[in-house]
Design a protein around this motif. Sequence first.
Motif, PDB file in Angstrom:
ATOM      1  N   ILE A  50      26.914  45.371  42.922  1.00 25.78           N
ATOM      2  CA  ILE A  50      26.631  43.901  42.295  1.00 25.78           C
ATOM      3  C   ILE A  50      25.135  43.630  42.151  1.00 25.78           C
ATOM      4  N   ASN A  96      22.968  42.295  38.908  1.00 22.36           N
ATOM      5  CA  ASN A  96      22.309  40.865  38.862  1.00 22.36           C
ATOM      6  C   ASN A  96      20.854  40.912  39.078  1.00 22.36           C
ATOM      7  N   PHE A 131      35.910  27.460  39.462  1.00 23.49           N
ATOM      8  CA  PHE A 131      34.645  27.933  38.556  1.00 23.49           C
ATOM      9  C   PHE A 131      34.516  27.174  37.388  1.00 23.49           C
ATOM     10  N   LYS A 138      28.940  30.579  36.181  1.00 22.85           N
ATOM     11  CA  LYS A 138      29.049  31.486  35.161  1.00 22.85           C
ATOM     12  C   LYS A 138      29.732  32.830  35.592  1.00 22.85           C
ATOM     13  N   TYR A 139      31.028  32.779  35.287  1.00 22.48           N
ATOM     14  CA  TYR A 139      31.759  34.087  35.596  1.00 22.48           C
ATOM     15  C   TYR A 139      32.966  34.243  34.754  1.00 22.48           C
ATOM     16  N   THR A 140      33.312  35.140  34.173  1.00 26.19           N
ATOM     17  CA  THR A 140      34.211  35.165  33.249  1.00 26.19           C
ATOM     18  C   THR A 140      35.435  36.052  33.926  1.00 26.19           C
ATOM     19  N   HIS A 145      36.924  43.112  39.135  1.00 26.55           N
ATOM     20  CA  HIS A 145      37.320  41.570  39.051  1.00 26.55           C
ATOM     21  C   HIS A 145      37.171  41.509  40.422  1.00 26.55           C
ATOM     22  N   LEU A 146      36.879  40.163  41.029  1.00 27.71           N
ATOM     23  CA  LEU A 146      36.959  39.692  42.192  1.00 27.71           C
ATOM     24  C   LEU A 146      37.982  40.249  43.195  1.00 27.71           C
ATOM     25  N   PHE A 185      29.926  37.570  46.315  1.00 31.49           N
ATOM     26  CA  PHE A 185      29.768  36.574  45.152  1.00 31.49           C
ATOM     27  C   PHE A 185      29.243  35.494  45.643  1.00 31.49           C
ATOM     28  N   HIS A 217      25.308  34.115  44.133  1.00 27.64           N
ATOM     29  CA  HIS A 217      25.411  32.858  43.360  1.00 27.64           C
ATOM     30  C   HIS A 217      24.518  31.771  43.827  1.00 27.64           C
TER      31      HIS A 217
END
Length: 374
Positions: A30, A34, A109, A115-117, A144-145, A321, A325
């Motif tokens: 991750i 980033n 969100f 900003k996370y799709t 995905h999470l 995350f 973030h």
Amino acid sequence: MYKNISFFPNLNALRFVAALLVIFHHGEVIRAKNDFISYEHLSFFQNGSTAVKFFFVLSGFLISYLLLKEKAEKKTISIPNFYLKRVIRIWPLYFLLVTIGILLFPFLFEVLHIKYTFPYKVDQVWLLFLLFLPSVVTFKFGSHLLEPLWSIGVEEWFYIIWAPLFKWIDNKLAFIIGIFLIKIILLTLCFNNMIVNDLLVHLIKTFAFESMAIGGLGAYFLYNTSMDIHQLYKKYAPLNYLLSTVLFVYFFFRAYAHALLGFDIFESWLFSYIILNFLFLNLILFSSVILSSESFFNRSFLDYAGKISYGIYMYHMIVIFAVIHLGKKYLLNLDPWLSFTIFYVLVIVGTCITAHLSKKYFEDFFMKFRSKLN
């Protein structure tokens, strides 16, 4: 000689170490996405799936030992009790994370403009999560999470299948070996391109019943052996040192195997699906039977960390995350090593605190019902 073991020391510490390896693996993946300087190319940070294999071998070992013991003591195995114990332990946290991940987070969100799709919609995945097939969610929609939940799905299907077959098949050793051989045959067909359906190949590789079966073989050996295992390890100490060295090299230096040796001894699927599992079994037997209960690995803080390792595993992606973030713009401006250190201190401490609070105020509420089944 080993038929009445009620507690295997040192294993909780190994659970915690395995959970940390998963954190470091996902953390570097991750961070790389980033704009952080990432160390994901180093072997140590590539051990996420390896750690999960350890969890699978450990599950096969512990579950099989408990079933062997119950069968001998009570002349039968209570399948309802077995299922209820697993439901009470696994389901509350699993479905809490599913609810948070597919219902609460998309809403939050959007409201908070994070900003996370999300790669899926609720109606596309709820049934897969309900059927304990989160690995198929990842297969169909990508990372995905809730991606770590795939291994929980594998564990659940192992519990569903293993216990009744263990009860109904009298020859336990033949059953365990049979499961192992069936899985190896299927893997052979996959790796020789004789099974080519993508989803089927994914399921065969993901549902690591060969790992559980190897753990089961260890449990069968320990429960039925008349040998003094302490003397056995003492007699073959050089072999144990060799096996431990191979495991150490795999964890820390496998990325350099080809450069050092001219070939990669770890690239074969036979190593990752068979040999590695037996190395983990040796580690489990040595740690739980040979190492003293007074060893460093049985210290109270490591023992407790192992007890909350399920929560650590389940919550770590959310904490990663959150740290990314909330802290990305600050961490990116620091010295890379300082940024690395602060990031993992925040992630590990945050995950452990979250897992502790979850255990104390959520999971333990359900666990009190499990004690009534004993």
